[in-house]
Write an enzyme that holds these catalytic residues in place. Sequence first.
Site, PDB file in Angstrom:
ATOM      1  N   LYS A   1      -6.875   3.534  -3.033  1.00  0.00           N
ATOM      2  CA  LYS A   1      -7.225   3.530  -1.611  1.00  0.00           C
ATOM      3  C   LYS A   1      -7.438   4.965  -1.148  1.00  0.00           C
ATOM      4  O   LYS A   1      -6.690   5.861  -1.530  1.00  0.00           O
ATOM      5  CB  LYS A   1      -6.106   2.845  -0.830  1.00  0.00           C
ATOM      6  CG  LYS A   1      -6.243   2.854   0.683  1.00  0.00           C
ATOM      7  CD  LYS A   1      -5.067   2.103   1.313  1.00  0.00           C
ATOM      8  CE  LYS A   1      -5.033   2.255   2.825  1.00  0.00           C
ATOM      9  NZ  LYS A   1      -3.867   1.546   3.426  1.00  0.00           N
TER      10      LYS A   1
ATOM     11  N   LYS B   1     -10.162   0.491  -2.066  1.00  0.00           N
ATOM     12  CA  LYS B   1     -10.022   0.255  -0.624  1.00  0.00           C
ATOM     13  C   LYS B   1     -10.397   1.521   0.134  1.00  0.00           C
ATOM     14  O   LYS B   1      -9.829   2.585  -0.107  1.00  0.00           O
ATOM     15  CB  LYS B   1      -8.593  -0.170  -0.281  1.00  0.00           C
ATOM     16  CG  LYS B   1      -8.369  -0.403   1.216  1.00  0.00           C
ATOM     17  CD  LYS B   1      -6.979  -0.960   1.489  1.00  0.00           C
ATOM     18  CE  LYS B   1      -6.684  -1.029   2.979  1.00  0.00           C
ATOM     19  NZ  LYS B   1      -5.338  -1.607   3.269  1.00  0.00           N
TER      20      LYS B   1
ATOM     21  N   ASP C   1       0.866  -1.184   0.000  1.00  0.00           N
ATOM     22  CA  ASP C   1       0.000   0.000   0.000  1.00  0.00           C
ATOM     23  C   ASP C   1       0.902   1.233   0.000  1.00  0.00           C
ATOM     24  O   ASP C   1       1.485   1.590   1.029  1.00  0.00           O
ATOM     25  CB  ASP C   1      -0.907   0.023   1.237  1.00  0.00           C
ATOM     26  CG  ASP C   1      -2.043  -0.987   1.167  1.00  0.00           C
ATOM     27  OD1 ASP C   1      -1.956  -1.940   0.378  1.00  0.00           O
ATOM     28  OD2 ASP C   1      -3.017  -0.830   1.944  1.00  0.00           O
TER      29      ASP C   1
END
Length: 219
Positions: free
Chosen positions: A158, A187, A94
């Site tokens: 995300k 996300k 991430d």
Amino acid sequence: MNITTAELAKYLDHTNLKPNATKSDIEVTCQEALKYNTASVCVNAYWIPFVAEQLKDSTVKPIAVVGFPLGATTTKSKVFETQVAIQDGAEEIDMVLNIGELIAGNHSEVEKDIHDVALETHKTGKLLKVIIETSYLNNEQIVAACEISEKAGADYVKTSTGFSSAGAKVEDVALMRKTVGDRLGVKASGGIHSREEALAMIEAGASRLGVSATKQILA
């Protein structure tokens, strides 16, 4: 939304990114993830070797954050962080994109930053999520961040680090999903504390949720 607790658990990246987290805290996070069978455990890269060992006989994946939480480290640094994290056992990365360059409209710089990390991540078949930090962005910038991330080879976009002024918002998740369609995952992360909030994010289009309140959500 009709979903079982076990199904909901598989949306969750059980997260502990606290700067003051100790090894025992990380161990508790892993134990909770194993108990509920979440999708993953998301931690700072230092803890990845320990987390990978804790999760080795399970389907719960270790995730490392890169360029976290500001996104303003060099691309070379992000690539190296990614390489080491994967060597240490991370199954997903991430990364935080370069927020300042995105806001300034320097899209080619943002794309190259993501592209180079994506190349390193995909060498070993791992997944890359790009944190766009929606609290700093207007809708036009959110759309641009998603489009750039897709063009650069990301697997997910995300919402947030959880370290900014605000976390995930339903309307931002819906906009991100509208932008990437079914081509990328979305996300939602930051400020999700209840089952109701989690389900609202999923209904808006989230395919993964970054949460530290896993027990609260699944209770």
